[in-house]
Scaffold this motif. Structure first.
Motif, PDB file in Angstrom:
ATOM      1  N   LEU A 205       0.810  -1.212   0.000  1.00  0.00           N
ATOM      2  CA  LEU A 205       0.000   0.000   0.000  1.00  0.00           C
ATOM      3  C   LEU A 205       0.848   1.268   0.000  1.00  0.00           C
ATOM      4  O   LEU A 205       0.559   2.219  -0.710  1.00  0.00           O
ATOM      5  N   ARG A 206       1.923   1.239   0.776  1.00  0.00           N
ATOM      6  CA  ARG A 206       2.735   2.453   0.924  1.00  0.00           C
ATOM      7  C   ARG A 206       3.271   2.931  -0.408  1.00  0.00           C
ATOM      8  O   ARG A 206       3.349   4.104  -0.694  1.00  0.00           O
TER       9      ARG A 206
ATOM     10  N   GLU B 248       0.630   4.739  -2.316  1.00  0.00           N
ATOM     11  CA  GLU B 248      -0.001   5.894  -1.676  1.00  0.00           C
ATOM     12  C   GLU B 248       0.261   7.210  -2.406  1.00  0.00           C
ATOM     13  O   GLU B 248      -0.648   7.984  -2.659  1.00  0.00           O
ATOM     14  N   ASP B 249       1.530   7.424  -2.779  1.00  0.00           N
ATOM     15  CA  ASP B 249       1.854   8.705  -3.391  1.00  0.00           C
ATOM     16  C   ASP B 249       1.694   8.690  -4.906  1.00  0.00           C
ATOM     17  O   ASP B 249       1.919   9.680  -5.576  1.00  0.00           O
TER      18      ASP B 249
ATOM     19  N   ILE C 285      -7.852   3.521  -5.520  1.00  0.00           N
ATOM     20  CA  ILE C 285      -7.363   2.258  -4.999  1.00  0.00           C
ATOM     21  C   ILE C 285      -8.497   1.235  -5.011  1.00  0.00           C
ATOM     22  O   ILE C 285      -9.631   1.552  -4.667  1.00  0.00           O
TER      23      ILE C 285
ATOM     24  N   LEU D 267      -8.602   8.156  -3.605  1.00  0.00           N
ATOM     25  CA  LEU D 267      -7.790   8.382  -2.411  1.00  0.00           C
ATOM     26  C   LEU D 267      -8.086   9.726  -1.737  1.00  0.00           C
ATOM     27  O   LEU D 267      -8.209   9.806  -0.528  1.00  0.00           O
TER      28      LEU D 267
ATOM     29  N   THR E  22      -3.594   8.103   8.490  1.00  0.00           N
ATOM     30  CA  THR E  22      -2.719   7.581   7.447  1.00  0.00           C
ATOM     31  C   THR E  22      -3.544   6.585   6.641  1.00  0.00           C
ATOM     32  O   THR E  22      -4.567   6.086   7.110  1.00  0.00           O
ATOM     33  N   LEU E  23      -3.081   6.333   5.428  1.00  0.00           N
ATOM     34  CA  LEU E  23      -3.819   5.420   4.566  1.00  0.00           C
ATOM     35  C   LEU E  23      -3.999   4.052   5.225  1.00  0.00           C
ATOM     36  O   LEU E  23      -5.053   3.429   5.140  1.00  0.00           O
ATOM     37  N   GLU E  24      -2.943   3.632   5.914  1.00  0.00           N
ATOM     38  CA  GLU E  24      -3.004   2.334   6.594  1.00  0.00           C
ATOM     39  C   GLU E  24      -4.130   2.302   7.608  1.00  0.00           C
ATOM     40  O   GLU E  24      -4.905   1.352   7.666  1.00  0.00           O
TER      41      GLU E  24
ATOM     42  N   LYS F  64      -9.370  10.394   2.108  1.00  0.00           N
ATOM     43  CA  LYS F  64      -8.626  11.085   3.153  1.00  0.00           C
ATOM     44  C   LYS F  64      -9.447  12.209   3.777  1.00  0.00           C
ATOM     45  O   LYS F  64      -9.309  12.511   4.954  1.00  0.00           O
TER      46      LYS F  64
END
Lengths: 571, 299
Positions: free
Chosen positions: B187-188, B191-192, B197, B211, B278-280, B215
């Motif tokens: 995932l990380r 992310e950017d 997703i 995304l 955080t996305l996680e 957020k």
């Protein structure tokens, strides 16, 4: 979109040129070694005054080697051209390209056809140049070269198409090669296996009658070797071309259905798995039966062969499908197979069709066939030679029909099983019925036990007159010379050339032959004293055994004081 | 635009894909996440026209991809194990791509050489794994596809190359609205890069979201009150997660930031922090029960 299918992709072509065209070169070099090189070598031998062979066709230069080229190169070519299908990464790559499968297929196939046709065309050109340019004193003609060219092209294209077709059904290149050869042998192989096994299970089944000599024509490899003797008939040519086209049509159809993920799997389509599994099991079962039937010829061993080989075949097939040897937990499928085979076996055993008991009605029989071999029963079958003793005959006389029929009735009643432990004799009984239908049975019997049935037939005038060449009406040309040969050394002991003597001698011998008991005809070795050779006016000779039972001959020799001489120092 | 409707695929008796719906808008970068064996590769191969779905449709710009050369000319698929013809050089492969894909651009291929620093006349099979992958990227970017489908493309690349590749992707998307689908189990890394997703698990699409929207849609709140938690406090909030740490209440709450603030202020909290997740964290909280199953993607 036919125009799309036929469109030509330069990138793929260049890639093929880079990776596969070497096969074309090898193809050319092999054929070069097989034909033009041989001609050149023969030529240099001739120039040096050495010995060289007179070839009658291009095939006779190196028939077996040629057949090997024709049956390996196209398979290799098909395997390599479609190698991309059998690798996971390559198949994904090729199928991600903006090219339809049909187009991809055509492109690869056309490239392969090119690598087959071009070297062959080049070789025939070179052969013509060698042959005519060097002015060989050989009977090779331009027609021979043309015949070789088209026949070899047809055969190679046939093998190529078969291999592509097979390749669509498997995801492994090695299996593609193996399955191609199995496919080419399959029609002949399954015929032999089925017929042989039926003959073990059904008493009276004439295995050899159905196992005609056409069988060797349907093994393409043997047919190619045999091109040396007989060229392809129009029917054969059409059959090969039709099969080639059908193979390609089915291949393209399968290719469009074939999932990309079939790569590296033994069988590309899940539906093929049961067919393959039970097919292999069935064939190996028959193979086991054949082996033990031929070597042991006892039912218990044949049964053992069926069980052992079918188990073996079943698990080997499973191993190929699963690509692991740990398949022994999958025994349930075998149980279904065994159950089906037991049903079939029971049906054959209890003879549901009444095959073993069948007899035509006596009054419907026009003529009977009696002998020890099935071959003379075959319609329009002509032997290339005239036998001195004709065991197999068609009999028309009522007495004989009744005698043969009685023999058959007894055999139907007894159902004799072949055995290795008694002296066996093969008896073949056939019928031509009044409505033209034919029927034939073949048995192995202990000859002593059935002698009483043989005797009236063998001793009948009709049978005997056909049996010996000497007794046959117009069976031989006038005899010019009679020669006696020693039984052990084969040396001449006596020659009669006086025409009158010959006539009276022949009359005496004929009387002996007509009176000869069946026992002597059955086993002549016990009473054999030597050979008598007859030279006919047309230059042909024929030979009869001189048997101890021939009292008229003995008397004739004695009367002419030739007995001692004829015997040599035999006694 | 890529559009998958109710797509299924069986391999033997194994159901690899179960009724997946998926949409990728033009000019977006879509990250397809999932653990090993989730069905990512199968799904990507369907989009690339390599695998035919048993049921459902795979459309690109409204047309079936399967056996459709016109559409496939505009797609490039980069598999997890890159493939080149045996014994070819990058130069030869480029010539092949040029003959197959009309959009291939010679000048771009030449220009990109400066970036990848590979010898185009050397046989690709002599390259290391990472270099082979770079070669594949080089060819892919020279082809200029409208849709670029990549199966775990960044594995085995060093950080510098990884960044270079990411830059090119972002640039291409920005400049000419290339659509990108990338699969990953990390995932990380996504992310950017990604705009959108999708999480695939056991052949099913669990979750598909933009995304940015994600957020701004979920927040972590810490509040404390002088006289304990007011009774009415939690009632109007869409609480995903709740935890009491002493007198501090920790909440994960869905909703727009401003609305939440204006709702909480009247209660006059002693402490009030509103933080982004955080996305996680978003995944773990959003996915609830299934979250544990895909933990390995997230970490």
């Amino acid at each position: 979109m036919p125009s799309k299918i036929l469109s030509f992709n330069r990138g793929l072509f260049v890639q093929n040129l880079r990776s596969v065209s070497w096969i074309g070169i090898v193809h050319f070099l092999l054929w070069f070694a097989a034909i033009p090189l041989q001609l050149l070598m023969a030529y240099s031998q001739k120039e040096d005054g050495g010995i060289y062979l007179e070839w009658e066709s291009l095939y006779s230069i190196s028939a077996t080697f040629q057949a090997m080229i024709a049956f390996t190169l196209p398979v290799l070519l098909a395997t390599l051209l479609f190698r991309y299908m059998q690798g996971k990464q390559s198949v994904d790559f090729m199928h991600s390209l903006p090219v339809q499968r049909a187009e991809l297929f055509c492109q690869q196939t056309v490239f392969g056809v090119m690598l087959i046709v071009m070297p062959i065309a080049l070789i025939s050109l070179l052969t013509a140049v060698c042959h005519y340019g060097l002015s060989f004193p050989m009977s090779l003609t331009f027609g021979d070269i043309i015949r070789w060219t088209w026949e070899t092209t047809v055969m190679e294209l046939f093998v190529f198409a078969a291999s592509i077709f097979v390749g669509m059904m498997t995801g492994m290149s090695t299996l593609q090669v193996v399955f191609t050869y199995i496919l080419l042998l399959f029609p002949a192989g399954i015929t032999i296996l089925v017929l042989a096994n039926i003959s073990f299970l059904l008493v009276g089944f004439p295995f050899e009658y159905y196992l005609s000599d056409n069988l060797e024509k349907i093994i393409p490899f043997l047919r190619y070797i045999n091109l040396e003797a007989t060229s392809l008939t129009v029917g054969e040519l059409l059959a090969y071309l039709l099969l080639t086209i059908l193979f390609l049509i089915f291949a393209i159809w399968l290719y469009q259905k074939r999932p990309s993920e079939a790569a590296t799997q033994a069988l590309a389509f899940p539906v093929l798995r049961p067919i393959f599994k039970y097919g292999v099991t069935f064939c190996t079962m028959l193979l086991g039966g054949l082996y033990f039937g031929v070597t042991q010829n006892q039912f218990a061993w044949i049964l053992f062969g069926y069980i052992a080989f079918s188990l073996l075949g079943f698990f080997i097939a499973e191993m190929i499908i699963e690509k692991t040897w740990r398949v022994f937990y999958k025994w349930k499928g075998y149980v279904y197979f065994a159950a089906a085979m037991i049903v079939i076996g029971v049906l054959i055993h209890f003879d549901v069709t009444g095959y073993e008991k069948r007899l035509p009605a006596l009054e419907n029989i026009r003529q009977v066939y009696f002998g020890s071999s099935v071959y003379d029963f075959v319609e329009n079958h002509k032997r290339p030679y005239v036998p001195f003793e004709q065991e197999n005959q068609f009999l028309k006389e009522k007495e004989n029909i009744r005698a043969v029929y009685a023999f058959h009735q007894q055999l139907v009643k007894d159902q004799p099983k072949p055995s290795r432990f008694t002296e066996q004799r093969q008896v073949v009984i056939g019928y031509v019925l009044k409505d033209g239908k034919r029927m034939i049975r073949q048995y192995n019997v202990p000859s002593d036990l059935y002698f009483s049935y043989y005797k009236p037939i063998l001793e009948s005038k009709e049978y005997k007159k056909n049996y010996y060449l000497l007794l046959r009406d117009q069976g031989y040309s006038p005899i010019r010379q009679v020669t006696f040969h020693h039984p052990e050394t084969g040396e001449r002991t006596l020659t009669i050339i006086e025409p009158k003597q010959i006539d009276s001698f022949v009359e005496a011998l004929k009387a002996d032959l007509l009176e000869e008991p069946a026992s002597a005809m059955f086993d002549s070795s016990k009473v054999w004293k030597g050979d008598i050779e007859f030279l006919q006016s047309d230059g042909d000779t024929f030979i009869l055994s001189w048997k101890k039972t021939y009292t008229h001959v003995e008397k004739w020799l004695n009367d002419h004081q030739l007995l001692e001489k004829a015997r040599g120092d035999a006694e | 635009m890529i559009h998958l409707t109710n797509v299924t695929k069986m391999f033997d008796r194994f159901q690899a894909i179960r009724g997946v719906n998926m949409t990728v808008q033009k000019g977006r970068i879509y990250g397809l996440l999932g653990s090993n064996g989730a069905g990512k590769t199968t799904l990507l191969k369907m989009m690339a026209g390599i695998i035919r779905p048993d049921h459902g449709t795979v459309l690109i710009d409204g047309e079936e991809v399967w056996e459709n050369p016109e559409i496939k000319q505009r797609i490039l698929f980069l598999p997890d194990h890159v493939y080149f013809f045996p014994h070819t050089t990058i130069e030869q492969m480029a010539a092949f791509y040029e003959s197959v894909y009309p959009s291939f651009q010679r000048e771009r291929f030449t220009r990109l050489q400066e970036l990848f620093l590979l010898d185009p006349r050397k046989k690709i099979h002599q390259f290391s794994k990472g270099m082979q992958r770079q070669a594949a990227f080089w060819l892919a970017f020279s082809t200029m596809p409208d849709v670029l489908i990549m199966d775990e493309p960044l594995d085995g690349l060093d950080a510098v190359v990884r960044q270079k590749v990411k830059n090119i992707i972002v640039q291409e998307v920005a400049e000419r609205e290339m659509t990108v689908v990338i699969s990953s189990h990390n995932l990380r890394e996504m992310e950017d890069l990604c705009d959108c997703i999708g999480i695939l698990h056991g052949g099913e699409m669990l979750f598909e979201k933009e995304l940015d929207a994600m957020k701004t849609d979920i927040h972590k709140i810490q509040v404390a009150f002088r006289n304990g938690i007011p009774e009415q406090f939690a009632k109007q909030l869409d609480i995903v997660y709740k935890e009491q740490r002493g007198s501090v209440l920790l909440l994960i709450v869905r909703g727009a930031k401003q609305e939440i603030i204006s709702y909480i202020q009247p209660f006059q909290p002693l402490i009030f922090d509103i933080l982004p997740l955080t996305l996680e964290e978003i995944f773990i909280y959003e996915m609830g029960d299934v979250g544990y199953a895909i933990e390995n993607i997230i970490v």
